[in-house]
Scaffold this active site. Sequence first.
Site, short mmCIF file in Angstrom:
data_model
loop_
_atom_site.label_atom_id
_atom_site.label_comp_id
_atom_site.label_asym_id
_atom_site.label_seq_id
_atom_site.Cartn_x
_atom_site.Cartn_y
_atom_site.Cartn_z
N SER A 137 131.24 27.05 58.85
CA SER A 137 131.17 28.51 58.81
C SER A 137 132.18 29.08 59.79
CB SER A 137 129.77 28.97 59.23
OG SER A 137 129.78 30.37 59.45
N TYR A 150 122.70 27.09 64.58
CA TYR A 150 123.52 27.13 63.36
C TYR A 150 124.96 26.71 63.69
CZ TYR A 150 125.50 29.07 59.03
OH TYR A 150 126.15 29.24 57.83
#
Length: 242
Positions: A137, A150
């Site tokens: 990401s 995350y």
Amino acid sequence: MAKTAIVTGASRGIGRAIAKRLAADGFAVVINYAGNSKAAQEVVDEIRHADGEAVALQADIANPEQVAQLFDKTIATYGHVDVVVNNAGIMENSPIAKGDIASFDRVIATNLRGNFIVFSEAAKRIAEGGRIIGFSSSVLGLNLPSYGAYIASKAGVEGLVRVLANEMRGRKVTVNAVAPGPVATELFLTGKTPEQIDHLSKLNPLERLGQVEDIANVVSFLAGPDGAWINGQILRANGGMS
Ligand code: NDP
């Protein structure tokens, strides 16, 4: 016989768009999902309606037995695996100071352990000339508060991509990851105010939210003939967000 692609987390969001794009590119596509069988079957129906080939197979990517069965069933159905896209992922936000170990474990289990398991099985089973594609990401570059677990999980994915690219020497297999910026899916939109969504959408100079097709286009490139010379890379597909 058509080449075969496994797309994990293809019942919804980015994975769904990738599956449809790879089917349009001519791949027979395995639509993997965790629990949403109805949504997965809808993707299969849409692909078949457009004269493509697809099948839905449930497997939790954090479960090694289920992932092994996913590959077994794919090979039993289509004979070989040529492309593996490990797109499945989850996001939970919690400040590190809160010490929410249960949330940390859930995110790491799916995003990092799950990626390791899928990559391991892909490395064993993928055909010569194949493509392995993971998902990081672009939020890695923002270091946003509450994204600790995350971001840690996706930093781990980037490490696995680079190592596996080297481990595949001699097999003509490339290993890369796509690192999207914000994309309009449930994962991104859930729990955010319209103001937060607007702010994050305009961090990039193109001043819009990514669409699932923007990311499917990048995966199509990496999985197809034009992507053959890209290896061990993390493609930050984010409209120029930095
Ligand atoms: P969504 O939440 O829209 O979809 C998630 C998909 O993953 C679903 O198909 C879900 O299946 C599946 N899934 C979740 N957990 C598992 C599991 N344990 N095993 C198998 N499948 C599972 O997510 P997105 O499409 O937004 O995200 C896709 C990827 O892109 C993720 O890796 C995410 O981290 C990454 N990403 C997303 C960004 C964004 O802004 N959206 C930005 C950067 C990266 P089911 O329907 O059965 O629950």
